[in-house]
Motif scaffolding. Structure first.
Motif, PDB file in Angstrom:
ATOM      1  N   ARG A  40      57.248  -2.847  64.870  1.00  0.00           N
ATOM      2  CA  ARG A  40      55.708  -3.183  65.583  1.00  0.00           C
ATOM      3  C   ARG A  40      56.510  -3.679  67.004  1.00  0.00           C
ATOM      4  NH1 ARG A  40      50.585  -6.762  63.592  1.00  0.00           N
ATOM      5  NH2 ARG A  40      49.450  -6.811  65.650  1.00  0.00           N
ATOM      6  N   THR A  69      53.457 -11.551  64.096  1.00  0.00           N
ATOM      7  CA  THR A  69      52.015 -10.797  64.479  1.00  0.00           C
ATOM      8  C   THR A  69      51.765 -10.811  66.073  1.00  0.00           C
ATOM      9  OG1 THR A  69      51.225 -11.175  62.283  1.00  0.00           O
ATOM     10  CG2 THR A  69      49.521 -10.633  63.984  1.00  0.00           C
ATOM     11  N   THR A  70      51.968 -12.096  66.633  1.00  0.00           N
ATOM     12  CA  THR A  70      51.933 -12.220  68.096  1.00  0.00           C
ATOM     13  C   THR A  70      52.905 -13.003  68.511  1.00  0.00           C
ATOM     14  OG1 THR A  70      50.531 -14.187  67.863  1.00  0.00           O
ATOM     15  CG2 THR A  70      49.332 -12.137  67.720  1.00  0.00           C
TER      16      THR A  70
END
Length: 285
Positions: free
Chosen positions: A199, A231-232
């Motif tokens: 990701r 995630t961020t």
């Protein structure tokens, strides 16, 4: 993961890193302390938990600062130390290549790198990334494209096959393993047996010292931090030199990074860096 496209893209990423390391960018910090020992490439960094001494794993041995802060070879080995991690007081794990050629497999030092003992997979495996958590060694076997784990340093469990450059293990949950791939950061929640597709953003190197402090360096040397396990992300700064070779965060705010122009240290979460040791890299691998 769709292995063939990932392999092609990962190869492109590895080439981008190699080309960045081989370019001569000068010293963007304006520092004159670039006359230290020259090595082909810096592969790993660590602080001995016993005395907080810096250790730098390179293509030509492991170095540490002497009394004047200049690079000093540890022991007498000038082997190529690829994967490198500090596991405890004076206890290091490493991999790479002997000067005579071949693969080192997994080796361990219990005297802060002065001497090394072969544990397993000598002549068989080349771990380009190593991490230690919860009594387990996690290794990325670059030759086989395989994530592997061992608790005793001898018997190994094979995990997922993937094309990666670096790995990082969750500091509070050793079943969570991250890997840098060409698609982005891939995640495992089962100790490396399986991984999600990567990701974005794409990171070259990772280090995860605390639950809310995951660090990643992108291919241009940008240092990024995630407070939620990847995630961020938020960009913090650009590491001096701009070309990443190694990254180790030894605390939530304490970051070590190596570029072609030296080894740098931050005590404020990567916002500012000071040169810790003048080991310069000629850019080779």
């Amino acid at each position: 993961m769709n292995k063939r496209p990932a392999a092609v893209a990962a190869t492109a990423l590895a080439l981008a890193l190699a080309l960045a390391a081989c370019s001569d960018s000068g010293d963007p910090t304006g520092s004159s302390a670039v006359s230290g020992t020259t090595v082909s490439h810096i592969h790993g960094l660590g602080l001995d938990s016993a005395d907080q001494r810096l250790y730098v794993a390179t293509h030509e041995g492991v170095y540490t600062p002497d009394a004047q802060g200049e690079p000093e070879l540890v022991g007498d080995s000038k082997d190529d130390f690829m994967g490198f991690t500090v596991a405890g007081d004076k206890t290091f794990y490493a991999s790479g290549h002997p000067t005579s050629g071949g693969d080192k497999g997994l080796v361990r030092s219990t005297d802060a790198g002065r001497t090394w003992t072969s544990l397993s997979l000598s002549g068989e495996s080349d771990f380009h990334a190593l991490d230690f958590a919860g009594g387990t060694v996690y290794g990325y076997d670059a030759g086989q494209g395989l994530l592997r784990t061992t608790e005793d340093g001898v018997s190994w469990k094979d995990g997922a096959r993937l094309e990666a450059l670096d790995i990082a293990v969750g500091p509070t949950d050793p079943d969570v393993v991250l890997a840098t791939t060409a698609e982005g950061v891939a995640r495992s929640v089962d100790g490396g047996r399986t991984f999600t597709t990567g990701r974005r953003p794409v990171m070259a190197l990772l280090s995860w010292p605390a639950k809310d402090a995951l660090y990643g360096i992108d291919v241009s040397g940008g240092l990024n931090r995630s407070a939620d396990g990847g995630t961020t992300w938020k960009k913090v700064s650009t590491v001096p030199g701009g070309q990443p070779q190694a990254l180790t965060a030894v605390g939530a705010e304490h970051v070590l990074a190596a570029t072609q122009t030296g080894v740098f240290e931050s005590q404020d979460g990567g916002r500012t860096f000071k040169q810790r040791m003048a080991v310069t890299s000629s850019g080779g691998h």
